[in-house]
Design a protein around this motif. Structure first.
Motif, mmCIF file in Angstrom:
data_model
loop_
_atom_site.group_PDB
_atom_site.id
_atom_site.type_symbol
_atom_site.label_atom_id
_atom_site.label_comp_id
_atom_site.label_asym_id
_atom_site.label_seq_id
_atom_site.Cartn_x
_atom_site.Cartn_y
_atom_site.Cartn_z
ATOM 1 N N UNK A 116 5.799 6.162 0.448
ATOM 2 C CA UNK A 116 5.714 6.286 1.898
ATOM 3 C C UNK A 116 6.638 5.318 2.628
ATOM 4 N N UNK A 117 7.145 4.306 1.939
ATOM 5 C CA UNK A 117 8.117 3.391 2.548
ATOM 6 C C UNK A 117 9.549 3.869 2.364
ATOM 7 N N UNK A 118 9.726 5.063 1.774
ATOM 8 C CA UNK A 118 11.055 5.642 1.605
ATOM 9 C C UNK A 118 11.750 5.286 0.321
ATOM 10 N N UNK A 175 -5.919 5.630 -11.216
ATOM 11 C CA UNK A 175 -4.801 4.791 -11.644
ATOM 12 C C UNK A 175 -3.609 5.056 -10.730
ATOM 13 N N UNK A 176 -3.764 4.700 -9.471
ATOM 14 C CA UNK A 176 -2.780 5.018 -8.432
ATOM 15 C C UNK A 176 -1.483 4.251 -8.642
ATOM 16 N N UNK A 177 -0.378 4.939 -8.417
ATOM 17 C CA UNK A 177 0.931 4.295 -8.488
ATOM 18 C C UNK A 177 1.345 3.867 -7.091
ATOM 19 N N UNK A 178 1.716 2.606 -6.966
ATOM 20 C CA UNK A 178 2.137 2.018 -5.697
ATOM 21 C C UNK A 178 3.413 1.220 -5.930
ATOM 22 N N UNK A 179 4.140 0.839 -4.896
ATOM 23 C CA UNK A 179 5.362 0.064 -5.102
ATOM 24 C C UNK A 179 5.094 -1.242 -5.855
ATOM 25 N N UNK A 180 6.059 -1.633 -6.657
ATOM 26 C CA UNK A 180 5.943 -2.835 -7.484
ATOM 27 C C UNK A 180 5.550 -4.049 -6.652
ATOM 28 N N UNK A 181 6.199 -4.226 -5.504
ATOM 29 C CA UNK A 181 5.924 -5.418 -4.697
ATOM 30 C C UNK A 181 4.503 -5.398 -4.132
ATOM 31 N N UNK A 182 3.964 -4.206 -3.849
ATOM 32 C CA UNK A 182 2.595 -4.091 -3.346
ATOM 33 C C UNK A 182 1.604 -4.421 -4.460
ATOM 34 N N UNK A 183 1.851 -3.888 -5.646
ATOM 35 C CA UNK A 183 0.956 -4.140 -6.781
ATOM 36 C C UNK A 183 0.941 -5.620 -7.146
ATOM 37 N N UNK A 193 -1.256 -3.594 1.417
ATOM 38 C CA UNK A 193 -0.695 -2.435 2.092
ATOM 39 C C UNK A 193 -1.089 -1.187 1.307
ATOM 40 N N UNK A 194 -1.311 -0.097 2.015
ATOM 41 C CA UNK A 194 -1.707 1.148 1.368
ATOM 42 C C UNK A 194 -0.516 2.110 1.373
ATOM 43 N N UNK A 195 0.287 2.019 0.324
ATOM 44 C CA UNK A 195 1.506 2.818 0.199
ATOM 45 C C UNK A 195 1.455 3.582 -1.113
ATOM 46 N N UNK A 196 1.477 4.890 -1.025
ATOM 47 C CA UNK A 196 1.457 5.710 -2.224
ATOM 48 C C UNK A 196 2.563 6.735 -2.208
ATOM 49 N N UNK A 197 2.357 7.824 -2.958
ATOM 50 C CA UNK A 197 3.334 8.909 -3.039
ATOM 51 C C UNK A 197 2.749 10.230 -2.568
ATOM 52 N N UNK A 198 1.515 10.236 -2.064
ATOM 53 C CA UNK A 198 0.787 11.464 -1.777
ATOM 54 C C UNK A 198 1.266 12.188 -0.537
#
Length: 525
Positions: A116-118, A175-183, A193-198
């Motif tokens: 979602x952050x592009x 097992x949600x995938x999120x950006x490396x920096x968020x994890x 932050x709640x950033x996913x790919x959905x």
């Protein structure tokens, strides 16, 4: 013959293209609509959801709470998920391969998937996300996640697991995938932050009121056909207002009046009224079990005899009918699994289920050394069935001489207080249908889940099930585990139940699988 077939096929193709060209302008494009498998799908609008409680977090890694699961599904995806037959299928993975020894899984990632952050999802994001998620997954044992290249991820296990793909597809602890920096920046409370790919992205959370999501315009959908929680997803509505409406009658009235398009967890006594409304559909779906959870870390119920006393005291028919009103919505069954789950279902331990033996209960309570101390049951009116089950339990335990108090909170507060072993003795919660015994978090000592089960024999059986050579062997071992569960009583399964939601007939595409799903849903108004 082959050459002739090719010529005929070419002529037919040319004819089809010619006719398509002739007719290309014969039907005007409908603004705001898209063509779907069932005809034109109207797009746009805001979907209004009435949900009974507010989640603690939208980060699904560290919780099994359904309030998180249901909301998080619209913004997050995993490497794999389940289809409508509960089989594991790829999601953010394009494919996966399990080694013959069940000790290595190789995932080939879909390329071009955007957060979602592009930013594009790569193996670095997957590894960081899975390392974060796995901190609460003791069933994986010793393991390592590795990035082989930008679009290849490997999971290496120290011990073989025939169930590993089911663990990874667990919707209840996504097992949600999120950006490396968020994890990597997440703390014990979860992601900041709640950033996913959905198909939808997080916009705003107004505490105690609403979570707002909006359509992710750059969503990269799976090209496979929609199947269960996998395959193609589309955001047909522009936005979702996920409103917190703890009062059951308010949810029902809002659904009936058209204020809400969807209302989750209708009260059972309201069903006839809702069914009588021609503008509303009632959705009854098999859920799982209603569970009475003992605090086994501090207090009276560290003694198994006290837990057995409660089990002998309870009349499950009274508890389940109090919670779920009518026999159409519950079954008295000792199994943790639904009868339709033939790989796992067993009635082992049935001789200890629904005993209704008050004299035996009093004897065991005396042997436990109970001396009239106050017994606290945590409960919440956010979920009326849990509250009603707690009230019925209080009454039955008072009949065997226990001094019982109900502590009533909103659901998020209850979730906090159940982590404090000095705050209570019992709480009620539900456990939805799972794919393996390991996903019942109250069984494994290593999870340290509230209630704090600590039984080495249960842990051993879970380990043996994990490495079983066949499903038949795994089922045999699980029958032993369920028998042991009914003797040791980390929880009491009072029975299986169905849940009820309602939605407007203006909604198209709504499905319920492991909770409500709002992709591929349109508002036809």
């Amino acid at each position: 013959m082959k050459g002739k077939s090719k010529i005929v096929g070419l002529l037919l193709l040319m004819l089809v293209l010619f006719l398509a060209a002739c007719n290309g302008d014969s039907e005007p494009e409908v603004e705001g609509s898209e063509q779907g498998s069932g005809g034109e799908v109207k797009t746009g609008g805001t979907l209004e959801v009435a949900y009974p409680t507010q989640p603690q977090t939208l980060d699904p890694h560290g919780t099994t709470a359904e309030a998180t699961r249901d909301a998080a599904k619209v913004i997050y995806e995993g490497l794999v998920t389940i289809n409508e037959n509960y089989e594991v299928i790829p999601q953010l993975a394009d494919s996966f391969e399990v080694s013959d020894d069940n000790k290595k899984v190789t995932f080939k990632l879909r390329e071009g998937v955007l957060f979602h952050n592009g930013e594009e999802m790569t193996s670095a994001d997957v590894v960081a996300s899975m390392q974060k998620w796995a901190k609460s997954k003791p069933e994986l044992g010793e393991h390592e996640w590795m990035a082989a290249d930008d679009y290849t991820v490997e999971l290496n296990l120290s011990n073989p697991s025939s169930l590993i793909m089911h663990f990874l597809a667990d919707v209840g602890n996504l097992a949600a995938i999120m950006p490396k920096e968020v994890a990597e920046s997440a703390d014990a409370t979860g992601a900041k932050e709640y950033i996913g790919t959905g198909p939808f992205q997080f916009v705003e959370w107004k505490q105690d009121e609403v979570i707002q999501f909006k359509k992710f315009e750059d969503y990269v959908a799976d090209e496979d056909a929609t199947d269960g929680l996998g395959g193609k997803k589309e955001a047909f509505v522009d936005s979702i207002n996920w409103r917190f409406v703890p009062d059951a009658s308010t949810r029902v009235n809002g659904l009936m009046s058209g204020q809400y398009h969807f209302a989750h967890m209708l009260s059972y006594d309201s069903i006839p009224q809702v069914e009588g409304n021609p503008q509303v559909e009632v959705d009854v779906w098999p859920y799982g079990i209603e569970g009475l959870v003992f605090n086994k870390k501090e207090g009276l119920f560290t003694d198994v005899k006290a837990r057995q006393a409660v089990n002998y005291a309870l009349d499950m028919e009274v508890i389940m009918s109090s919670a779920f009103t009518g026999e159409d919505y519950y079954d008295l069954d000792p199994s943790l699994f639904l009868e339709s789950q033939v790989d796992w279902y067993t009635d082992a331990g049935k001789e200890n289920y629904n005993q209704k033996d008050v004299d035996k209960a009093k004897q065991l309570l005396e042997e436990s050394g109970y001396n009239g101390e106050e017994i606290v049951i945590l409960t919440s009116r956010d979920y009326e069935h849990h509250y009603n089950a707690a009230v019925a339990t209080q009454q039955q335990l008072e009949e065997i001489g226990m001094n019982v108090k109900l502590d009533v909170y909103d659901w998020p507060t209850l979730l906090e207080r159940r982590n404090d072993p000095s705050a209570y003795n019992i709480f009620y919660t539900g456990f939805s249908t799972t794919f393996t015994p390991h996903q019942f978090v109250f069984l494994d000592s290593a999870t340290e889940w509230p209630g704090w089960t600590n039984n080495p024999d249960i842990d051993r059986l879970l380990d043996e099930i994990n490495v079983a050579a066949s499903q038949d062997e795994a089922k045999e071992l699980y029958a032993q585990l369920q028998q042991l569960m009914w003797e040791d009583l980390p929880i009491i399964n009072t029975g299986t139940n169905s849940r009820v939601s309602g939605y407007s007939k203006d909604l198209s595409g709504y499905t319920n699988l492991s909770g409500p799903n709002f992709w591929n849903v349109s508002i036809n108004q």
